[in-house]
Design a protein around this motif. Structure first.
Motif, PDB file in Angstrom:
ATOM      1  N   ALA A 276      -7.425   5.506   2.936  1.00 19.11           N
ATOM      2  CA  ALA A 276      -6.777   4.499   3.769  1.00 19.11           C
ATOM      3  C   ALA A 276      -7.806   3.572   4.397  1.00 19.11           C
ATOM      4  O   ALA A 276      -7.614   2.353   4.443  1.00 19.11           O
ATOM      5  CB  ALA A 276      -5.941   5.176   4.856  1.00 19.11           C
TER       6      ALA A 276
ATOM      7  N   VAL B 233      -2.122   6.192   8.890  1.00 21.39           N
ATOM      8  CA  VAL B 233      -1.711   4.955   9.552  1.00 21.39           C
ATOM      9  C   VAL B 233      -2.766   4.460  10.539  1.00 21.39           C
ATOM     10  O   VAL B 233      -2.864   3.255  10.796  1.00 21.39           O
ATOM     11  CB  VAL B 233      -0.335   5.114  10.244  1.00 21.39           C
TER      12      VAL B 233
ATOM     13  N   VAL C 139       0.853  -1.178   0.000  1.00 19.23           N
ATOM     14  CA  VAL C 139       0.000   0.000   0.000  1.00 19.23           C
ATOM     15  C   VAL C 139       0.898   1.240   0.000  1.00 19.23           C
ATOM     16  O   VAL C 139       1.468   1.600   1.024  1.00 19.23           O
ATOM     17  CB  VAL C 139      -0.943   0.048   1.221  1.00 19.23           C
TER      18      VAL C 139
ATOM     19  N   LEU D  16       2.826  -0.908   4.452  1.00 23.11           N
ATOM     20  CA  LEU D  16       2.413   0.468   4.213  1.00 23.11           C
ATOM     21  C   LEU D  16       3.656   1.288   3.895  1.00 23.11           C
ATOM     22  O   LEU D  16       4.499   1.507   4.770  1.00 23.11           O
ATOM     23  CB  LEU D  16       1.679   1.035   5.424  1.00 23.11           C
TER      24      LEU D  16
ATOM     25  N   PHE E  31      -4.909   1.516   9.525  1.00 19.93           N
ATOM     26  CA  PHE E  31      -4.288   0.201   9.389  1.00 19.93           C
ATOM     27  C   PHE E  31      -3.990  -0.436  10.733  1.00 19.93           C
ATOM     28  O   PHE E  31      -3.587  -1.592  10.801  1.00 19.93           O
ATOM     29  CB  PHE E  31      -3.009   0.322   8.547  1.00 19.93           C
TER      30      PHE E  31
END
Length: 135
Positions: free
Chosen positions: A58, A86, A13, A75, A89
């Motif tokens: 995201a 972030v 990603v 990532l 995730f």
């Protein structure tokens, strides 16, 4: 892990801000090429995602990857990335890794600023999610 009877599924990603220079220096393409070589060499299934910029992107990506039962999400801080990316995730069923590539030049302006971003993301995960996020 889901790979007991099959290949480990690794998702790439890339995350970036368009004001930096990931596209001009082919960060995405180069990363995919190297990851494809590793996937062949090490025997894992590579799932390549489109670059993301926003937390909303995201979230959609993280949800889709979780639903497809990936084992590991890499990532990539392809450039500097906002810290809220972030968050989407964290606390998912997959393991998470952070990656930053080296700057394309050794002198002059900082073109990607991705090490600062990766450090920011690691700090966010450590500060707000430890020990719930498996590293």
């Amino acid at each position: 892990m889901h790979h007991f009877f099959g290949l480990v599924k690794v998702a790439y990603v890339p995350a970036h801000l368009p004001s930096y220079f990931a596209q001009e220096y082919a960060v995405f393409e180069s990363s995919v090429r190297h990851l494809e070589e590793l996937a062949t060499e090490l025997g894992f299934d590579l799932v390549v995602q489109n670059p993301i910029v926003t937390r909303a992107e995201a979230k959609c990506t993280a949800e889709a990857l979780e639903a497809s039962e990936v084992d590991f999400v890499l990532l990539q801080n392809s450039t500097f990335v906002m810290g809220d990316v972030v968050l989407e995730f964290a606390q998912r069923s997959f393991r998470l890794g952070l990656w930053a590539t080296e700057e394309p030049t050794k002198a002059g302006p900082i073109l990607l600023n991705n090490f600062v971003s990766m450090n920011l993301n690691a700090s966010i995960l450590t500060r707000y999610f430890r020990p719930t996020v498996p590293f």
